[in-house]
Design an enzyme around this catalytic site. Sequence first.
Site, PDB file in Angstrom:
ATOM      1  N   GLU A   1      29.664   6.778  51.581  1.00 16.96           N
ATOM      2  CA  GLU A   1      30.837   7.247  50.838  1.00 16.96           C
ATOM      3  C   GLU A   1      30.498   7.926  49.521  1.00 16.96           C
ATOM      4  OE1 GLU A   1      32.614   3.858  53.364  1.00 16.96           O
ATOM      5  OE2 GLU A   1      30.696   4.372  52.444  1.00 16.96           O
TER       6      GLU A   1
ATOM      7  N   GLU B   1      31.959  -1.708  56.914  1.00 15.58           N
ATOM      8  CA  GLU B   1      32.966  -2.560  56.280  1.00 15.58           C
ATOM      9  C   GLU B   1      33.576  -3.517  57.296  1.00 15.58           C
ATOM     10  OE1 GLU B   1      35.441   0.505  54.697  1.00 15.58           O
ATOM     11  OE2 GLU B   1      33.817   1.216  53.385  1.00 15.58           O
TER      12      GLU B   1
END
Length: 257
Positions: A137, A117
């Site tokens: 995730e 990210e």
Amino acid sequence: MTPAPQYARLHTAGPVSIVTLDRPERLNAIGAGLLGDLHRAMVAAQADPDTRAIVLTGAGRAFCAGDDLKEFNEQAASSASVADTCERIQQITRDIMFGPKLVIGAAHGYAAGGGFEWVLNCDMVVAADNLVAFFPEMALGHFVTGGVTHLLPQAVGYQKAMELIVLGERLDAHALQRLGLVNRVVPLEAMLPTAIELATQVASRSALATAQLKRVMTTGLGPQLIAALEHERQAAMACFSDADTWRRVASFARSRL
């Protein structure tokens, strides 16, 4: 008294500041200490009047291996700790994207989860040829952060973004470049010098013009990105508290023993 370890270092050389994630024994995994130190380093670099561009990189064998699951129990101990962790993760994206200085990522080894990210938050990225990036995730019951739910579909399209986030497909440096997610791919030993050279080129441009360019471009992203950061924060908080997430994290931890 032994001083507390510093998990992010700031070094300024002329018009370029280098912010280095410095928790190499944990592959720069994201924990409370790293989040605090990285925030302070980024704020200082963005505020430094002599800095014209920032390089963000990682020490050791990886850029950032994502969330430190060894800290999961501590992070998820209470609603307050969950809220604090999720907010501090999103703050790093604001530090990178909403500051006036352009940030050049220099990424190698693993850029997983939050590390991926942060790569996507950078204005330009130099990747070492050993870089592997992915989102773990969904397999762990976590939720992506960093504005990725807004930024990634814009970059690669809705279906490809879904594939990358849900399936956690691992992308090497050349695949990332083909998708337009990194700007340069170079041998590992050339990564940081190339990023510094790129940052030096950025620093030679008009400080006012580059700051205005970043402001205009992030303002264009602004309402949607700000909303995405908030929606992600709420979703991440819900996932932290979910019993299935606890089971998945515990199972992953056992598999690593």
